[in-house]
Each structure stands twice: as structure tokens, then as C-alpha cells.
Motif scaffolding. Structure first.
Motif, PDB file in Angstrom:
ATOM      1  N   VAL A   1       0.884  -1.238   0.037  1.00 50.42           N
ATOM      2  CA  VAL A   1       0.115  -0.182   0.112  1.00 50.42           C
ATOM      3  C   VAL A   1       0.748   1.278   0.009  1.00 50.42           C
ATOM      4  O   VAL A   1       1.667   1.354   0.976  1.00 50.42           O
ATOM      5  CB  VAL A   1      -0.802  -0.011   1.421  1.00 50.42           C
TER       6      VAL A   1
ATOM      7  N   GLN B   1      -0.337  -0.240   6.794  1.00 47.99           N
ATOM      8  CA  GLN B   1      -1.391  -0.443   5.865  1.00 47.99           C
ATOM      9  C   GLN B   1      -1.240  -1.655   5.007  1.00 47.99           C
ATOM     10  O   GLN B   1      -2.151  -2.280   4.952  1.00 47.99           O
ATOM     11  CB  GLN B   1      -1.693   0.936   5.294  1.00 47.99           C
ATOM     12  N   THR B   2      -0.056  -1.825   4.463  1.00 47.38           N
ATOM     13  CA  THR B   2       0.162  -3.006   3.685  1.00 47.38           C
ATOM     14  C   THR B   2      -0.130  -4.372   4.674  1.00 47.38           C
ATOM     15  O   THR B   2      -1.068  -5.231   4.019  1.00 47.38           O
ATOM     16  CB  THR B   2       1.486  -3.120   3.241  1.00 47.38           C
TER      17      THR B   2
ATOM     18  N   SER C   1      -2.101  -4.764   7.448  1.00 48.81           N
ATOM     19  CA  SER C   1      -3.268  -4.715   7.626  1.00 48.81           C
ATOM     20  C   SER C   1      -4.358  -5.176   6.533  1.00 48.81           C
ATOM     21  O   SER C   1      -5.373  -5.915   6.816  1.00 48.81           O
ATOM     22  CB  SER C   1      -3.641  -3.337   8.081  1.00 48.81           C
ATOM     23  N   ALA C   2      -4.049  -4.687   5.164  1.00 51.63           N
ATOM     24  CA  ALA C   2      -4.791  -4.997   4.144  1.00 51.63           C
ATOM     25  C   ALA C   2      -4.456  -6.243   3.793  1.00 51.63           C
ATOM     26  O   ALA C   2      -5.644  -6.991   3.435  1.00 51.63           O
ATOM     27  CB  ALA C   2      -4.445  -3.901   3.033  1.00 51.63           C
TER      28      ALA C   2
ATOM     29  N   SER D   1      -6.570  -8.260   6.427  1.00 54.34           N
ATOM     30  CA  SER D   1      -8.004  -8.509   6.108  1.00 54.34           C
ATOM     31  C   SER D   1      -8.479  -9.218   5.107  1.00 54.34           C
ATOM     32  O   SER D   1      -9.641  -9.887   4.813  1.00 54.34           O
ATOM     33  CB  SER D   1      -8.351  -6.891   5.871  1.00 54.34           C
ATOM     34  N   ILE D   2      -7.750  -9.351   3.620  1.00 55.62           N
ATOM     35  CA  ILE D   2      -7.988 -10.043   2.714  1.00 55.62           C
ATOM     36  C   ILE D   2      -8.034 -11.588   2.877  1.00 55.62           C
ATOM     37  O   ILE D   2      -8.783 -12.366   2.447  1.00 55.62           O
ATOM     38  CB  ILE D   2      -7.100  -9.509   1.523  1.00 55.62           C
TER      39      ILE D   2
ATOM     40  N   LEU E   1      -3.960  -1.132  -2.177  1.00 57.95           N
ATOM     41  CA  LEU E   1      -3.065  -2.431  -2.166  1.00 57.95           C
ATOM     42  C   LEU E   1      -2.745  -2.769  -3.618  1.00 57.95           C
ATOM     43  O   LEU E   1      -3.682  -2.679  -4.236  1.00 57.95           O
ATOM     44  CB  LEU E   1      -3.773  -3.550  -1.416  1.00 57.95           C
TER      45      LEU E   1
END
Length: 322
Positions: A67, A92-93, A95-96, A99-100, A147
């Protein structure tokens, strides 16, 4: 008395016929234009269509999706090798990706993170995306806060100092094309300017191209561009005129001056003393300006411009008045 009247009438008819019949005959004589064989320079060419592309380009492919927190460049920008293209937001990378993985389950990300903790993977994430070449950015998919993809190029950098045309040659013409032949490159995007080039590569297999409702079969060729300016637009559609035979000089006539008999003999009509005299000729190269005459007539001969307008040899003709 009646005898004299009949004689008078007959005499009048004969006088009128003597006046009218020659005019009738003259009116039936074909009117023609004449020309002469002319020395002209010409070359044999093949036209191809294509687009301007870089000879060298590099893709930046990430091992891990990231990200970006900041993207510093966009399409069309010139960059130098080692220049920072984007900054990566590591938190953020992770976390993303987490989540996926949680929401989708079995994904490429799951395989990527399998058997490892996030902390272990964080150390592998790049903090910056650095240019791996010098040139012009032709594509970029990085977006701040989004992302990126994995396994696909996120940035493509093209070396715009070395350009080529990737062109399509119709299969009917490809046998005439050879490596090393000279090319003239032109197109609407180039304005009145044209550039020279050289055929560098001929692909070994045919391909198809669809335009509207028609499909053509041909071969791709690569053509280098000599002294291409820095501001030339990549992807521009151009026409490549390939010289397949060098320039030479020939004696030329208009196409309509040459006709053909049923047995294949080609001929022209020469204007001689008010008559059209058939003369067999041997022809050579056909060009956009006419047809080459190899033998049969000379520079001094007057040639009737339209051979098909006459049906018989040695018939009377008259010249069209200027």
C-alpha cells in the motif's frame, strides 16, 4: 419538261451529298490526345501500418503487494535509475493483506503468509519503490492508500531515446521485405515531419489484424527509427513505407496508353500521319505514376493516350484541339 425537272432534282441531291458526306465521314473519325514516353525516377515500396514503441523497457514487479503512502510520479514522467517512485506504508500493507486473508480465505496472500508471522514478513516489505531504469513512465498502477497487485508490473519504464516501429505487413507483400531495407515513417501525430528507419526484424509466423468487419493476415516487423526526437509520442500510429527496390530511372507512359490483345501481347497506338498505328511493346515496373516501357517505342514517338478508345489498327484519327 418532266425529264429536266428530275435531272435538276438529281443534280441537287448529288451536290448536297458531295457537301454532306465528307462532313459525316470526318465527324466519325475518333478524336485523340497524344503523349510521349517520359523518363522518370521511381522505386518499389511496400506500405505497413504500426505504432511507435520503445526498443527497451523495464517492468517493476513486486514480490509482495504493498500500500503506497505516497506516489511521486505519473505516466509520461521522465525518471532516472535510483529515483524514488513511491513510499510504502508498511502497517497499512500488513493490515490490508490480513483483512483479505481473513475475508477471502484461500488466496495468493494466504500462500504468501503461510507459516510466517506478520512481523517476519514486515521485514521483507520494501519501504520505497525505486526506479530500476532511466526513461519515461509508460504505465503505473500504484495508488496511494490502495493495495497493489502482485505478480504484475506496477510500473513500466521505457527508454525513449531508442525507439522502433512495430508494424504489420500484409502477407501479399511480406515476400518483398528484407532486413536492412530503408523505411520512411510518417503519420498524423508526426505532422509534416517524417523520419527514416531500417527494417531490423521480421517475425517468423503470421498473425491477424481486424479492422472494422475485415480481417487481414500478415507478419509483424520491427523498424528502428533514426534520430527520433525526445518529444515523439509513444504509441503513435504511423505508416511505414519500406523501400524494397532502390530508386532507378525508366521510360514511363500513362496506364491508359497500354492495352492488351487476347493472346497477352501488350501494345500502344502511335500517331502517324493522321492514323493510329498499333505498336507491340514490352512493359516493366508498374508505379503510381504509370507503367514502364522497356521496348517498342522511342522518345520521338507520339503515343495516343487512351489505347482502349480505338478498335482497329491503322484507322484515321484526328488530334484534339487545345
Amino acid at each position: 419538261m418532266k425529264k429536266y425537272i428530275r435531272l435538276t432534282i438529281l443534280t441537287g441531291i448529288l451536290i448536297m451529298a458531295a457537301i454532306w458526306i465528307p462532313n459525316w465521314i470526318v465527324a466519325g473519325i475518333p478524336v485523340v490526345e497524344v503523349t510521349k514516353v517520359k523518363e522518370q525516377s521511381y522505386s518499389e515500396t511496400v506500405k505497413a501500418t504500426g505504432e511507435i514503441r520503445p526498443i527497451h523497457q523495464k517492468d517493476y514487479i513486486l514480490d509482495y503487494p504493498v500500500v503506497p503512502s505516497q506516489v511521486n510520479v505519473s505516466v509520461g514522467d521522465w525518471v532516472e535509475v535510483g529515483q524514488v517512485l513511491a513510499l510504502v506504508d508498511t502497517e497499512q500493507t500488513v493490515s490490508a493483506m490480513a483483512s483479505i486473508q481473513k475475508n477471502i480465505g484461500n488466496t495468493d496472500f494466504s500462500a504468501l503468509l503461510a507459516g510466517s508471522s506478520f512481523d517476519e514478513k514486515i521485514s521483507d516489505f520494501p519501504e520505497q519503490i525505486i526506479a530500476n531504469a532511466t526513461g519515461t513512465i509508460t504505465s503505473i498502477s500504484l495508488q496511494e492508500g490502495m493495495l497493489s497487485s502482485m505478480g504484475n508490473a506496477v510500473v513500466t519504464i521505457a527508454d525513449s531515446s531508442q525507439l522502433q516501429v512495430k508494424a504489420f505487413v500484409n502477407e501479399d507483400d511480406v515476400s518483398q521485405v528484407q532486413i536492412g531495407q530503408q523505411v520512411k515513417i510518417s503519420g498524423k501525430s508526426l505532422g509534416k515531419q517524417s523520419y527514416s528507419g531500417t527494417v531490423q526484424k521480421i517475425y517468423p509466423a503470421t498473425t491477424t489484424k481486424t479492422e472494422g468487419l475485415s480481417t487481414q493476415t500478415g507478419v509483424q516487423v520491427e523498424i528502428s527509427i533514426d534520430n527520433a526526437p525526445e518529444d515523439i509520442t509513444l504509441g503513435s500510429h504511423v505508416t511505414a513505407t519500406i523501400t524494397t527496390q532502390p530508386e532507378r530511372t525508366g521510360m514511363m507512359l500513362p496506364y491508359e496508353s497500354v492495352n492488351q490483345l487476347d493472346d497477352g501481347t501488350e501494345y500502344v497506338f502511335c500517331y502517324q500521319d493522321g492514323r493510329a498505328v498499333m505498336r507491340p511493346v514490352k512493359t516493366g515496373q508498374e508505379t503510381k505514376n504509370g507503367i514502364e516501357i522497356l521496348s517498342g517505342v522511342s522518345k520521338e514517338d507520339w503515343i495516343i493516350r487512351s489505347a482502349s478508345s480505338l478498335q482497329t489498327n491503322n484507322c484515321y484519327v484526328k488530334l484534339k484541339e487545345e
